[in-house]
Motif scaffolding. Structure first.
Motif, PDB file in Angstrom:
ATOM      1  N   LEU A  89       0.662  -1.281  -0.048  1.00  0.00           N
ATOM      2  CA  LEU A  89       0.103  -0.068   0.004  1.00  0.00           C
ATOM      3  C   LEU A  89       0.799   1.280  -0.161  1.00  0.00           C
ATOM      4  O   LEU A  89       0.186   2.417  -0.220  1.00  0.00           O
ATOM      5  CB  LEU A  89      -0.810  -0.054   1.132  1.00  0.00           C
ATOM      6  CG  LEU A  89      -1.814  -1.235   1.286  1.00  0.00           C
ATOM      7  CD1 LEU A  89      -2.625  -1.356   2.627  1.00  0.00           C
ATOM      8  CD2 LEU A  89      -2.813  -1.296   0.329  1.00  0.00           C
ATOM      9  N   ALA A  90       2.172   1.146  -0.065  1.00  0.00           N
ATOM     10  CA  ALA A  90       2.917   2.371   0.050  1.00  0.00           C
ATOM     11  C   ALA A  90       2.927   3.250  -0.992  1.00  0.00           C
ATOM     12  O   ALA A  90       2.704   2.925  -2.194  1.00  0.00           O
ATOM     13  CB  ALA A  90       4.555   1.780   0.025  1.00  0.00           C
ATOM     14  N   VAL A  91       2.693   4.414  -0.651  1.00  0.00           N
ATOM     15  CA  VAL A  91       2.302   5.415  -1.938  1.00  0.00           C
ATOM     16  C   VAL A  91       3.908   6.068  -2.359  1.00  0.00           C
ATOM     17  O   VAL A  91       4.654   6.318  -1.493  1.00  0.00           O
ATOM     18  CB  VAL A  91       1.602   6.846  -1.168  1.00  0.00           C
ATOM     19  CG1 VAL A  91       1.627   7.845  -2.361  1.00  0.00           C
ATOM     20  CG2 VAL A  91       0.438   6.077  -0.667  1.00  0.00           C
ATOM     21  N   LEU A  92       3.911   5.850  -3.757  1.00  0.00           N
ATOM     22  CA  LEU A  92       5.176   6.288  -4.378  1.00  0.00           C
ATOM     23  C   LEU A  92       5.135   6.374  -5.731  1.00  0.00           C
ATOM     24  O   LEU A  92       4.031   5.853  -6.297  1.00  0.00           O
ATOM     25  CB  LEU A  92       6.370   5.298  -4.113  1.00  0.00           C
ATOM     26  CG  LEU A  92       6.096   3.781  -4.454  1.00  0.00           C
ATOM     27  CD1 LEU A  92       6.557   3.615  -5.968  1.00  0.00           C
ATOM     28  CD2 LEU A  92       6.858   2.805  -3.628  1.00  0.00           C
ATOM     29  N   GLN A  93       6.240   6.978  -6.218  1.00  0.00           N
ATOM     30  CA  GLN A  93       6.416   7.144  -7.901  1.00  0.00           C
ATOM     31  C   GLN A  93       7.527   6.638  -7.875  1.00  0.00           C
ATOM     32  O   GLN A  93       8.763   7.102  -7.160  1.00  0.00           O
ATOM     33  CB  GLN A  93       6.289   8.539  -8.385  1.00  0.00           C
ATOM     34  CG  GLN A  93       4.819   8.941  -8.312  1.00  0.00           C
ATOM     35  CD  GLN A  93       4.728  10.479  -8.815  1.00  0.00           C
ATOM     36  OE1 GLN A  93       5.774  11.008  -9.407  1.00  0.00           O
ATOM     37  NE2 GLN A  93       3.602  10.975  -8.432  1.00  0.00           N
ATOM     38  N   ALA A  94       8.003   5.934  -8.976  1.00  0.00           N
ATOM     39  CA  ALA A  94       9.565   5.317  -9.426  1.00  0.00           C
ATOM     40  C   ALA A  94       9.786   5.736 -10.801  1.00  0.00           C
ATOM     41  O   ALA A  94       8.953   5.589 -11.688  1.00  0.00           O
ATOM     42  CB  ALA A  94       9.391   3.857  -9.035  1.00  0.00           C
TER      43      ALA A  94
END
Length: 205
Positions: free
Chosen positions: A191-196
């Motif tokens: 559920l981690a909110v991120l952009q990669a």
């Protein structure tokens, strides 16, 4: 295994591959935190390190990243400039697996940065690198560090005797925590909110 992203953006951090130009910021952060780091991290025993040596170290980090040998990142504040700590995805725990290491500047501990970072790296390890297992290892006495994998749903597999060393060179035990792909979907890192972003700056997650 696929190459992990070069830059990961979370709600409070930018986790990115080091550049040699980060040497002074890294040197300062380690110097400020040395007494905090020495009890737990064997590499801290070799500090302090001169600026030119730090530049060469960061060149080595970047080179090994580009060659898919090891993936070391700096943890920066949301502005991408202020160094909060360091982390990495390390292929040193067997095939199909990555180990997450992390350290946080002494002035930034207790704010959840290690958990936010480890959650983000766990997500990219499974969803982009394609690993089967992620591990986190820490000293049994480092209770804040051990709390990170516990919060993220990792399982304490074992405490290995005498697998690391103290600041004086004495043997110390090592806790091993792991999360497997089949348990990832229901875990907090999923559920981690991120952009990669990859090496060319293209968004990959």
């Amino acid at each position: 295994m696929n190459t992990p992203p070069y830059r990961i953006v979370t709600p409070r951090t930018v986790i990115r591959c080091y550049e040699p130009s980060d040497a002074e910021a890294l040197q300062t952060a380690i110097s400020d935190s040395l007494e905090h780091l020495k009890p737990w991290l064997p590499w801290a025993h070799a500090e302090p390190e001169g600026l030119e040596a730090k530049v060469q170290r960061l060149r080595g980090f970047r080179g090994r990243f580009d060659l898919d040998q090891d993936y070391v990142y700096g943890i920066f504040a949301a502005d991408g400039e202020r160094l909060i700590g360091g982390t990495g995805l390390h292929p040193r725990v067997g095939p199909g697996a990555l180990d997450i290491g992390y350290w946080i500047h002494a002035a930034e501990t207790g704010k959840g940065y290690a958990t936010e970072t480890a959650a983000a790296l766990t997500r990219v390890a499974f969803e982009l690198a394609g690993v089967r297992r992620v591990e986190i290892r820490c000293d049994p006495g480092n209770l804040p560090s051990a709390a990170v994998p516990r919060r993220l749903g990792f399982v304490h597999e074992a405490t290995l005797r005498g697998r690391s060393t103290t600041e004086t060179g004495a043997p110390r035990d090592l806790m091993v925590w792991s999360l497997f792909r089949e348990n990832y979907a229901g875990s907090p890192p999923a559920l981690a909110v991120l952009q990669a972003f990859d090496a060319a700056g293209r968004r990959v997650l």
